[in-house]
Design a protein around this motif. Structure first.
Motif, PDB file in Angstrom:
ATOM      1  N   GLU A 135      37.975  52.759  50.069  1.00 46.26           N
ATOM      2  CA  GLU A 135      37.086  52.870  51.223  1.00 46.26           C
ATOM      3  C   GLU A 135      35.693  52.307  50.964  1.00 46.26           C
ATOM      4  O   GLU A 135      35.054  51.804  51.881  1.00 46.26           O
ATOM      5  N   ARG A 136      35.224  52.382  49.748  1.00 47.93           N
ATOM      6  CA  ARG A 136      33.836  51.971  49.491  1.00 47.93           C
ATOM      7  C   ARG A 136      33.687  50.579  48.889  1.00 47.93           C
ATOM      8  O   ARG A 136      32.589  50.040  48.843  1.00 47.93           O
ATOM      9  N   ALA A 137      34.774  49.957  48.450  1.00 44.35           N
ATOM     10  CA  ALA A 137      34.691  48.619  47.865  1.00 44.35           C
ATOM     11  C   ALA A 137      34.553  47.563  48.960  1.00 44.35           C
ATOM     12  O   ALA A 137      35.189  47.653  50.000  1.00 44.35           O
ATOM     13  N   VAL A 138      33.718  46.597  48.705  1.00 42.33           N
ATOM     14  CA  VAL A 138      33.429  45.535  49.658  1.00 42.33           C
ATOM     15  C   VAL A 138      33.901  44.208  49.069  1.00 42.33           C
ATOM     16  O   VAL A 138      33.519  43.860  47.949  1.00 42.33           O
ATOM     17  N   PRO A 139      34.731  43.442  49.797  1.00 46.09           N
ATOM     18  CA  PRO A 139      35.178  42.142  49.275  1.00 46.09           C
ATOM     19  C   PRO A 139      34.007  41.183  49.064  1.00 46.09           C
ATOM     20  O   PRO A 139      33.106  41.102  49.902  1.00 46.09           O
ATOM     21  N   VAL A 140      34.014  40.475  47.933  1.00 44.76           N
ATOM     22  CA  VAL A 140      32.988  39.466  47.672  1.00 44.76           C
ATOM     23  C   VAL A 140      33.590  38.086  47.423  1.00 44.76           C
ATOM     24  O   VAL A 140      32.887  37.090  47.543  1.00 44.76           O
ATOM     25  N   ALA A 141      34.867  38.010  47.071  1.00 43.78           N
ATOM     26  CA  ALA A 141      35.530  36.720  46.853  1.00 43.78           C
ATOM     27  C   ALA A 141      37.031  36.917  46.942  1.00 43.78           C
ATOM     28  O   ALA A 141      37.543  37.964  46.556  1.00 43.78           O
ATOM     29  N   ASP A 142      37.732  35.890  47.418  1.00 49.29           N
ATOM     30  CA  ASP A 142      39.181  36.031  47.565  1.00 49.29           C
ATOM     31  C   ASP A 142      39.934  35.735  46.276  1.00 49.29           C
ATOM     32  O   ASP A 142      41.153  35.872  46.236  1.00 49.29           O
ATOM     33  N   SER A 143      39.221  35.353  45.209  1.00 50.10           N
ATOM     34  CA  SER A 143      39.852  35.129  43.909  1.00 50.10           C
ATOM     35  C   SER A 143      38.782  35.169  42.825  1.00 50.10           C
ATOM     36  O   SER A 143      37.572  35.100  43.116  1.00 50.10           O
ATOM     37  N   PHE A 144      39.216  35.238  41.575  1.00 48.16           N
ATOM     38  CA  PHE A 144      38.268  35.204  40.463  1.00 48.16           C
ATOM     39  C   PHE A 144      37.586  33.837  40.404  1.00 48.16           C
ATOM     40  O   PHE A 144      36.386  33.753  40.136  1.00 48.16           O
ATOM     41  N   ASP A 145      38.344  32.757  40.673  1.00 48.11           N
ATOM     42  CA  ASP A 145      37.742  31.426  40.710  1.00 48.11           C
ATOM     43  C   ASP A 145      36.621  31.367  41.750  1.00 48.11           C
ATOM     44  O   ASP A 145      35.546  30.833  41.476  1.00 48.11           O
ATOM     45  N   ALA A 146      36.878  31.891  42.932  1.00 45.72           N
ATOM     46  CA  ALA A 146      35.866  31.888  43.992  1.00 45.72           C
ATOM     47  C   ALA A 146      34.660  32.735  43.593  1.00 45.72           C
ATOM     48  O   ALA A 146      33.513  32.378  43.894  1.00 45.72           O
ATOM     49  N   PHE A 147      34.903  33.844  42.911  1.00 44.65           N
ATOM     50  CA  PHE A 147      33.807  34.672  42.408  1.00 44.65           C
ATOM     51  C   PHE A 147      32.927  33.849  41.454  1.00 44.65           C
ATOM     52  O   PHE A 147      31.697  33.856  41.568  1.00 44.65           O
ATOM     53  N   LEU A 148      33.552  33.129  40.518  1.00 47.78           N
ATOM     54  CA  LEU A 148      32.769  32.323  39.570  1.00 47.78           C
ATOM     55  C   LEU A 148      32.009  31.205  40.280  1.00 47.78           C
ATOM     56  O   LEU A 148      30.867  30.901  39.917  1.00 47.78           O
TER      57      LEU A 148
END
Length: 184
Positions: A134-147
């Motif tokens: 409930e409290r986690a917010v998406p920041v990237a659809d993959s680890f590659d996208a996160f980097l």
């Protein structure tokens, strides 16, 4: 088993070290690169938690086993020996792998593994009575996208928009004790 992500690995990792982890970009007095971890440690983590780490995650940790200190944006990556302390599984096949934080656990970055789907990256913005789901917010659809976001616009990771329910429960003053995930 097929790896969940493909990437331009070496180029991305070289840019990461040059632009985020070098002496000029570290928050302390020197490089924040640590000696890399070996494949045995990564394989043991995968076996223990039943996940297949993204190829880019494995390549990053082979280069540097987390970071020695926060970078100039106050982001830290945990050494693989610490990652299990920020990892939890539930009975439904989901696994949350905490691998980095902002400002000493003000927010925790996690990969969520579920049902064989490549993991997305979320930010847990603080402890509350709400579940991690409930409290986690998406920041990237993959680890590659996160980097990629980390390389190009790291401020987007440190100023993650909060869901209204999360914002009400989030406090800026956090204990320096290790961040613990609440039960799912």
């Amino acid at each position: 088993m097929k790896q969940p992500e493909e990437s331009d690995g070496p180029d991305t990792l070289a840019r990461l070290v040059a632009t985020r982890w070098s002496t000029a970009h570290a928050s302390g007095d020197g490089d924040i690169v640590r000696p890399g971890c070996d494949a045995v440690a990564l394989d043991a983590f995968e076996a223990k938690f039943g996940v297949l780490l993204p190829r880019m995650f494995r390549a990053l940790y082979a280069l540097s086993d987390g970071t020695a200190s926060p970078d100039a944006h106050l982001l830290s990556f945990y050494p693989i020996g610490v990652v299990p302390h920020y990892t939890e599984t539930d009975g439904s096949g989901r696994c949350w792998v905490g691998f980095a934080d902002y400002a000493s656990s003000r927010s925790l970055f996690l990969m969520r593994f579920a049902d064989g789907v490549p993991p997305e990256v979320l930010a847990d913005l603080g402890s509350s009575t709400r579940t991690l789901e409930e409290r986690a917010v998406p920041v990237a659809d993959s680890f590659d996208a996160f980097l990629q976001t980390y390389l190009q616009e790291p401020e987007h990771l440190v100023h993650v928009p909060q869901a209204p329910a999360v914002a009400a429960a989030f406090t800026l003053v956090r204990s320096r004790a290790p961040h613990r995930l609440s039960p799912l």
